[in-house]
Write a protein that holds these residues in place. Structure first.
Motif, PDB file in Angstrom:
ATOM      1  N   VAL A 271       0.839  -1.200   0.000  1.00 17.27           N
ATOM      2  CA  VAL A 271       0.000   0.000   0.000  1.00 17.27           C
ATOM      3  C   VAL A 271       0.877   1.254   0.000  1.00 17.27           C
ATOM      4  O   VAL A 271       0.605   2.223  -0.717  1.00 17.27           O
ATOM      5  CB  VAL A 271      -0.937   0.003   1.221  1.00 17.27           C
ATOM      6  CG1 VAL A 271      -1.739   1.298   1.283  1.00 17.27           C
ATOM      7  CG2 VAL A 271      -1.876  -1.194   1.168  1.00 17.27           C
ATOM      8  N   ALA A 272       1.936   1.218   0.802  1.00 19.71           N
ATOM      9  CA  ALA A 272       2.849   2.365   0.863  1.00 19.71           C
ATOM     10  C   ALA A 272       3.482   2.617  -0.501  1.00 19.71           C
ATOM     11  O   ALA A 272       3.686   3.778  -0.902  1.00 19.71           O
ATOM     12  CB  ALA A 272       3.926   2.111   1.916  1.00 19.71           C
ATOM     13  N   ALA A 273       3.798   1.546  -1.227  1.00 18.95           N
ATOM     14  CA  ALA A 273       4.439   1.701  -2.533  1.00 18.95           C
ATOM     15  C   ALA A 273       3.541   2.449  -3.508  1.00 18.95           C
ATOM     16  O   ALA A 273       4.028   3.145  -4.411  1.00 18.95           O
ATOM     17  CB  ALA A 273       4.807   0.335  -3.097  1.00 18.95           C
ATOM     18  N   LEU A 275       1.697   4.941  -2.726  1.00 23.01           N
ATOM     19  CA  LEU A 275       1.797   6.368  -2.393  1.00 23.01           C
ATOM     20  C   LEU A 275       3.098   6.986  -2.855  1.00 23.01           C
ATOM     21  O   LEU A 275       3.218   8.208  -2.921  1.00 23.01           O
ATOM     22  CB  LEU A 275       1.647   6.555  -0.881  1.00 23.01           C
ATOM     23  CG  LEU A 275       0.242   6.293  -0.326  1.00 23.01           C
ATOM     24  CD1 LEU A 275       0.255   6.326   1.197  1.00 23.01           C
ATOM     25  CD2 LEU A 275      -0.760   7.300  -0.881  1.00 23.01           C
ATOM     26  N   GLY A 276       4.115   6.182  -3.169  1.00 19.35           N
ATOM     27  CA  GLY A 276       5.373   6.726  -3.655  1.00 19.35           C
ATOM     28  C   GLY A 276       6.532   6.370  -2.764  1.00 19.35           C
ATOM     29  O   GLY A 276       6.416   5.557  -1.828  1.00 19.35           O
ATOM     30  N   ARG A 277       7.674   6.965  -3.025  1.00 19.53           N
ATOM     31  CA  ARG A 277       8.850   6.635  -2.215  1.00 19.53           C
ATOM     32  C   ARG A 277       8.756   7.249  -0.826  1.00 19.53           C
ATOM     33  O   ARG A 277       9.172   6.660   0.160  1.00 19.53           O
ATOM     34  CB  ARG A 277      10.130   7.117  -2.903  1.00 19.53           C
ATOM     35  CG  ARG A 277      11.366   6.670  -2.142  1.00 19.53           C
ATOM     36  CD  ARG A 277      12.654   7.007  -2.842  1.00 19.53           C
ATOM     37  NE  ARG A 277      13.791   6.556  -2.039  1.00 19.53           N
ATOM     38  CZ  ARG A 277      15.053   6.823  -2.333  1.00 19.53           C
ATOM     39  NH1 ARG A 277      15.349   7.515  -3.431  1.00 19.53           N
ATOM     40  NH2 ARG A 277      16.024   6.399  -1.555  1.00 19.53           N
ATOM     41  N   ASP A 278       8.221   8.467  -0.726  1.00 19.43           N
ATOM     42  CA  ASP A 278       8.035   9.126   0.569  1.00 19.43           C
ATOM     43  C   ASP A 278       6.578   8.947   0.993  1.00 19.43           C
ATOM     44  O   ASP A 278       5.656   9.287   0.236  1.00 19.43           O
ATOM     45  CB  ASP A 278       8.381  10.612   0.478  1.00 19.43           C
ATOM     46  CG  ASP A 278       9.867  10.829   0.189  1.00 19.43           C
ATOM     47  OD1 ASP A 278      10.675   9.989   0.610  1.00 19.43           O
ATOM     48  OD2 ASP A 278      10.191  11.827  -0.463  1.00 19.43           O
ATOM     49  N   LEU A 324      14.374   1.521  -5.872  1.00 24.18           N
ATOM     50  CA  LEU A 324      14.224   0.166  -6.402  1.00 24.18           C
ATOM     51  C   LEU A 324      13.378  -0.706  -5.469  1.00 24.18           C
ATOM     52  O   LEU A 324      12.684  -1.615  -5.921  1.00 24.18           O
ATOM     53  CB  LEU A 324      15.593  -0.465  -6.627  1.00 24.18           C
ATOM     54  CG  LEU A 324      16.423   0.129  -7.772  1.00 24.18           C
ATOM     55  CD1 LEU A 324      17.793  -0.502  -7.813  1.00 24.18           C
ATOM     56  CD2 LEU A 324      15.711  -0.036  -9.104  1.00 24.18           C
ATOM     57  N   VAL A 325      13.437  -0.429  -4.162  1.00 25.64           N
ATOM     58  CA  VAL A 325      12.600  -1.162  -3.206  1.00 25.64           C
ATOM     59  C   VAL A 325      11.133  -0.839  -3.462  1.00 25.64           C
ATOM     60  O   VAL A 325      10.275  -1.726  -3.553  1.00 25.64           O
ATOM     61  CB  VAL A 325      13.000  -0.818  -1.762  1.00 25.64           C
ATOM     62  CG1 VAL A 325      12.069  -1.526  -0.776  1.00 25.64           C
ATOM     63  CG2 VAL A 325      14.456  -1.182  -1.489  1.00 25.64           C
ATOM     64  N   GLN A 326      10.843   0.461  -3.574  1.00 20.67           N
ATOM     65  CA  GLN A 326       9.459   0.878  -3.836  1.00 20.67           C
ATOM     66  C   GLN A 326       8.967   0.320  -5.175  1.00 20.67           C
ATOM     67  O   GLN A 326       7.837  -0.174  -5.277  1.00 20.67           O
ATOM     68  CB  GLN A 326       9.367   2.412  -3.830  1.00 20.67           C
ATOM     69  CG  GLN A 326       7.977   2.966  -4.045  1.00 20.67           C
ATOM     70  CD  GLN A 326       7.697   3.302  -5.499  1.00 20.67           C
ATOM     71  OE1 GLN A 326       8.625   3.562  -6.266  1.00 20.67           O
ATOM     72  NE2 GLN A 326       6.433   3.268  -5.884  1.00 20.67           N
ATOM     73  N   GLU A 327       9.813   0.362  -6.203  1.00 18.79           N
ATOM     74  CA  GLU A 327       9.414  -0.117  -7.523  1.00 18.79           C
ATOM     75  C   GLU A 327       9.133  -1.617  -7.502  1.00 18.79           C
ATOM     76  O   GLU A 327       8.173  -2.094  -8.122  1.00 18.79           O
ATOM     77  CB  GLU A 327      10.505   0.212  -8.544  1.00 18.79           C
ATOM     78  CG  GLU A 327      10.603   1.693  -8.854  1.00 18.79           C
ATOM     79  CD  GLU A 327      11.782   2.018  -9.763  1.00 18.79           C
ATOM     80  OE1 GLU A 327      12.587   1.103 -10.039  1.00 18.79           O
ATOM     81  OE2 GLU A 327      11.903   3.182 -10.176  1.00 18.79           O
ATOM     82  N   ALA A 328       9.957  -2.389  -6.803  1.00 14.19           N
ATOM     83  CA  ALA A 328       9.750  -3.837  -6.734  1.00 14.19           C
ATOM     84  C   ALA A 328       8.433  -4.170  -6.043  1.00 14.19           C
ATOM     85  O   ALA A 328       7.666  -5.033  -6.496  1.00 14.19           O
ATOM     86  CB  ALA A 328      10.923  -4.496  -6.009  1.00 14.19           C
ATOM     87  N   LEU A 329       8.142  -3.485  -4.937  1.00  7.94           N
ATOM     88  CA  LEU A 329       6.896  -3.731  -4.213  1.00  7.94           C
ATOM     89  C   LEU A 329       5.677  -3.325  -5.047  1.00  7.94           C
ATOM     90  O   LEU A 329       4.659  -4.018  -5.067  1.00  7.94           O
ATOM     91  CB  LEU A 329       6.908  -2.977  -2.887  1.00  7.94           C
ATOM     92  CG  LEU A 329       7.856  -3.548  -1.827  1.00  7.94           C
ATOM     93  CD1 LEU A 329       8.136  -2.502  -0.753  1.00  7.94           C
ATOM     94  CD2 LEU A 329       7.251  -4.803  -1.200  1.00  7.94           C
ATOM     95  N   TYR A 330       5.784  -2.207  -5.741  1.00  4.42           N
ATOM     96  CA  TYR A 330       4.662  -1.726  -6.561  1.00  4.42           C
ATOM     97  C   TYR A 330       4.412  -2.685  -7.720  1.00  4.42           C
ATOM     98  O   TYR A 330       3.264  -3.035  -8.025  1.00  4.42           O
ATOM     99  CB  TYR A 330       4.983  -0.328  -7.087  1.00  4.42           C
ATOM    100  CG  TYR A 330       3.864   0.305  -7.875  1.00  4.42           C
ATOM    101  CD1 TYR A 330       2.801   0.934  -7.246  1.00  4.42           C
ATOM    102  CD2 TYR A 330       3.875   0.276  -9.273  1.00  4.42           C
ATOM    103  CE1 TYR A 330       1.767   1.516  -7.976  1.00  4.42           C
ATOM    104  CE2 TYR A 330       2.857   0.849 -10.012  1.00  4.42           C
ATOM    105  CZ  TYR A 330       1.810   1.473  -9.356  1.00  4.42           C
ATOM    106  OH  TYR A 330       0.781   2.037 -10.082  1.00  4.42           O
ATOM    107  N   THR A 331       5.482  -3.145  -8.355  1.00  2.87           N
ATOM    108  CA  THR A 331       5.350  -4.054  -9.489  1.00  2.87           C
ATOM    109  C   THR A 331       4.712  -5.375  -9.084  1.00  2.87           C
ATOM    110  O   THR A 331       3.977  -5.995  -9.860  1.00  2.87           O
ATOM    111  CB  THR A 331       6.727  -4.313 -10.116  1.00  2.87           C
ATOM    112  OG1 THR A 331       7.307  -3.066 -10.505  1.00  2.87           O
ATOM    113  CG2 THR A 331       6.624  -5.210 -11.341  1.00  2.87           C
ATOM    114  N   ASP A 332       4.972  -5.806  -7.866  1.00  2.15           N
ATOM    115  CA  ASP A 332       4.450  -7.094  -7.408  1.00  2.15           C
ATOM    116  C   ASP A 332       2.958  -7.065  -7.094  1.00  2.15           C
ATOM    117  O   ASP A 332       2.337  -8.122  -6.938  1.00  2.15           O
ATOM    118  CB  ASP A 332       5.215  -7.561  -6.159  1.00  2.15           C
ATOM    119  CG  ASP A 332       6.581  -8.136  -6.526  1.00  2.15           C
ATOM    120  OD1 ASP A 332       6.821  -8.373  -7.725  1.00  2.15           O
ATOM    121  OD2 ASP A 332       7.397  -8.339  -5.613  1.00  2.15           O
TER     122      ASP A 332
END
Length: 839
Positions: A271-273, A275-278, A324-332
């Motif tokens: 869910v946080a992903a 909303l973005g990196r911040d 890259l952490v945020q992108e991986a979580l969002y992609t999943d």
């Protein structure tokens, strides 16, 4: 500890030292994700602090939704946070669109004044202490921010300012605005590009050792080959505890660590992903349906795993440790789940109170990702239009154009609404300098308005199209056709619109063979406007008439019209109109009255200083260069020309190459180095074949440098049939003067006689080439032609008049040229070719 970046760090140290000495620059760190760009920039800031720099960081938001100019907002706030209120530069009050995200600027404000205020504020601040500005992840910067960076970078060479930017070169498409900036800046001397490669095999082992795990427990060779020496990838593999089977990608390594967390924490991170990196924990709680305390508790394991961390500057906010952490979580996240979360984000965030509210662009970005839910497309359209208006208010025209384009794609299908969106798109695309997009938008809007008979929209589209087209030596046939058809379709109650259309059509026809028609249309526009008593319409008509009357005659009428327009512009408080009047009055005054001309130039300089309109400053530099050339202050003339050319490039002033070449031509001719402008002159002849003057300049240059045969190739078509093909526009008199000089050098007495007859009605007048260059007295060229044809008594009288005029104007180079012409006359008069003595 930083591993393997000694060479790059040494170069950054050199740039800091140069900036401290007043030689600023732009340095760009480029590389793939995780290669260590931010880490190296952090090390550079430590060096800067130790050398007495003030340092300000700005992080470009890696996910959609950041307000326009967001990196500059962060940077300027960080800089000013350490400056006492009493010591802040006066420019701060002009930076509301950057410093106060919710503050709307006037829609007709000049964006370059905003940019200029930023540059002047940086100059004021760096005069006290050197400054390092760091822009992280520039590949995600908005286009307006990159435009401002381009503007500021052009002035860093004279400031103790180092601008350090990082970007992913793997994500830079050819049409990305940063690609243009990189291409421009790297070709200059004030920029360095530092690409970061992967670590070597030895450095890979060193990095593993510094992680706290013995390198001997890993197959360093295999790890280096698999990761390519990417520091972040290496760190992820080490943290994941992989030994034998190394994850194939950095994303896979991240997922290995994420899987070790509880399901509830993983769900909240997903869910946080969205909303973005911040991530503001208050927003996260709303979106996840949890209290803030619950959200914080569930995030703790992720903090311990170094996937997310408390934001160092904003309480109550978390930041993914790497995008890259945020992108991986969002992609999943499954596609349906992502869309549902974006939809929930829009609905929850748009209901927030003011103290928690997010910007229009963030709402529009979430809405754009949730068009498949019921009502989602309409919601996305509405938010796109709100984001476009917000960007327009903040002078972020590129962003506004992007959002209007999104609105069109999202379903502004009703013709009336679509036409209005296209008109708004035309406005912002034109202000952003994307003239092709603006042209297309206005043309499509015009066709829709014509189809439905909407006269008001029809006029807005036609006049908007007219504003987009630059009429410097060109004629746009499509615009002419649209203006003529709009005039034919305008209703009987649209008289003010008709005036503006007549005026714009007149201007567009000026450089065409229909110059007499252009002057007739402008006169009609003025007449109708006077009958209406409509000052705004009259201003447009006077502006057009002042423009199209330029030519060898009618000087007095032009001056009268220009002075009337100037008075009207000042009464209306219209700075742009005032500039139009002043820019043409100066060359008119330079044709007959030195005192008035000097006063007009001084007034233009003062106007430019007061309004800080860059185009006004550009014209002021042009006329200062012209005035210095007249006086023989060649170094000053070249300095002013160089400054005008540099400013013209920064503000995209289209005639800059023409004007700069014209000024240098005059100065370098006086210095005997006219050949230095030959290449530029030839290029202008190709690019602007409609300009007879540039071809005449080239013919004279060739004749003066001993290439008579080629000079004749350029001269003869212009001189044929008593110069019948040379338009009687603002360049006519200068063209005839240049051809006269060339005819005397090529010993073409018959042509010289014809040219004499053409010039004779303008005896006693000074020659100005459009608004570009001053050519001295008409009588000087009459004297040359009379000498070449053996009319020595006439030549003597003309040259005497020219000498008196040149001396009275303090025109030293022109005085010297006339004295030289008198010597030539004396030689010819005593020779066997004395026609008058033979008679």
């Amino acid at each position: 500890m930083l591993v393997g970046r000694g060479t790059e760090l040494a170069r950054l140290r050199d740039h800091l030292q140069a900036a401290r000495g007043g030689r600023g620059s732009l340095v760009l760190l480029a590389g793939e994700p995780g290669i260590g760009k931010t880490r190296l920039a952090t090390e550079a800031t430590d060096l800067a602090h130790r050398r007495g720099f003030h340092v300000a960081w700005a992080h470009c938001r890696e996910t959609e939704g950041a307000p326009s100019y967001w990196p500059w907002t962060q940077a300027l706030r960080a800089v000013l946070a350490h400056v006492p209120q009493s010591e802040r530069p006066g420019e701060v009050v002009e930076l509301a669109p950057l410093l106060d995200v919710g503050t709307a600027a006037a829609s007709d404000a000049d964006r370059f004044r905003l940019f200029d205020a930023v540059e002047r504020m940086l100059q004021a601040l760096t005069a006290r202490r050197p400054l390092l500005l760091v822009f992280d992840d520039l590949h995600r910067a908005d286009a307006p921010s990159l435009r401002l960076l381009r503007f500021v970078t052009a002035g860093t060479g004279a400031m103790p300012l180092l601008v350090l930017g990082t970007y992913r070169d793997t994500e830079l498409a050819a049409d990305h605005p940063l690609a243009e900036l990189v291409g421009e800046q790297v070709s200059g001397t004030a920029c360095s590009l530092l690409p970061l490669p992967g670590l070597s095999l030895e450095e890979t082992g060193e990095l593993i050792e510094h992680s706290g795990r013995p390198a001997a427990t890993f197959d360093v060779q295999a790890l280096h080959e698999r990761t390519g020496g990417n520091p972040f990838f290496l760190a992820e593999v080490v943290r994941s505890g992989a030994r034998g089977s190394v994850p194939a990608t950095v994303e896979a390594a991240i997922r290995t660590r994420v899987r070790k967390l509880s399901e509830r924490t993983r769900e909240l991170l997903g869910v946080a992903a969205v909303l973005g990196r911040d991530v503001d924990v208050r927003h996260l709680g709303l979106l996840a349906g949890r209290s803030q305390a619950e959200a914080v508790a569930l995030l703790e394991p992720a903090v311990s795993s170094r996937l997310i961390s408390p934001h160092p500057e904003r309480a109550g906010t978390y930041r993914f440790t790497h995008v890259l952490v945020q992108e991986a979580l969002y992609t999943d996240l499954p596609a349906g789940r992502r869309e549902a979360l974006h939809d929930r984000a829009v609905r929850r965030l748009e209901e927030l109170p003011d103290d928690l509210a997010v910007g229009a662009s963030e709402l529009a970005s979430h809405a754009a990702q949730a068009t498949g839910v019921p009502g989602g497309r309409r919601r996305a359209l509405d938010h796109a239009l709100q984001a476009a208006q917000d960007a327009t208010d903040r002078l972020a025209y590129e962003d506004a154009a992007r959002w209007y384009g999104s609105a069109l794609a999202l379903g502004a299908h009703a013709d009336d609404r679509r036409t209005d969106v296209l008109l708004d798109l035309g406005v912002v695309a034109a202000r952003a300098g994307v003239t092709a997009d603006a042209y297309r938008a206005y043309e499509q809007a015009w066709r829709l308005a014509a189809q439905h008979g909407w006269s008001d929209r029809l006029g807005r589209a036609a006049l908007g199209l007219g504003d987009v087209v630059v009429s410097a030596g060109t004629v746009d046939a499509g615009l002419v056709r649209i203006l003529e058809q709009t005039l034919a379709l305008a209703g009987p109650g649209d008289e003010q619109l008709r005036v503006r259309l007549l005026a714009r059509l007149a201007v567009e026809l000026y450089w065409s063979p229909e110059l007499p028609r252009a002057r007739s249309l402008a006169a009609e526009a003025v007449s109708v406007a006077r009958e209406l008593g409509a000052e705004r319409a009259l201003a447009a008509a006077l502006d057009a008439q002042q423009f199209v009357l330029r030519g060898p005659g009618g000087l007095g009428e032009r001056v009268r019209l220009g002075e009337e327009l100037l008075a009207l512009a000042r009464r209306l408080g219209d700075e742009e109109l005032e500039l139009h009047a002043r820019r043409l009055l100066v060359p008119d005054y330079l044709q007959h009255d030195l005192v008035t001309a000097d006063a007009a130039i001084d007034a233009l300089v003062a106007f430019a200083d007061q309004t800080r309109r860059p185009l006004a400053r550009w014209y002021a530099l042009l006329y200062q260069a012209m005035r210095a050339t007249i006086s023989g202050r060649h170094d000053d003339a070249l300095d002013h020309t160089a400054a005008m050319e540099a400013l013209g490039r920064r503000i995209d002033a289209q005639p800059t190459p023409i004007y700069a070449t014209g000024q240098r031509y005059m100065v370098l001719r006086d210095r005997g180095r006219v050949g230095a402008v030959e290449a530029d002159l030839r290029a202008l002849c190709v690019r602007y074949p409609i300009f007879a003057t540039t071809r005449a300049m080239l013919a004279l240059l060739l004749a003066e440098t001993g290439r008579g045969e080629e000079a004749r190739v350029w001269f003869e078509p212009l001189a044929a049939e008593r110069c019948a093909t040379v338009p009687r526009d603002s360049l006519w008199l200068a063209t005839i003067a240049l051809l006269t000089k060339t005819a005397t050098l090529l010993d073409r007495a018959a042509d010289a006689a014809a040219l004499y007859d053409l010039l004779r009605p303008f005896a006693g007048q000074m020659i100005v080439q459009g608004v570009v260059a001053w050519y001295g007295a008409v009588d000087h060229y009459l004297g040359l032609a009379a000498t070449a044809t053996g009319r020595f008594t006439d030549a003597e009288a003309h040259l005497a008049t020219a000498l008196r005029l040149h001396e009275g104007w303090g025109a030293a180079p022109f005085t010297a040229a006339t004295l030289a012409a008198q010597v030539t006359l004396l030689r010819r008069r005593g020779g066997p070719g004395d026609a008058e003595r033979a008679a």
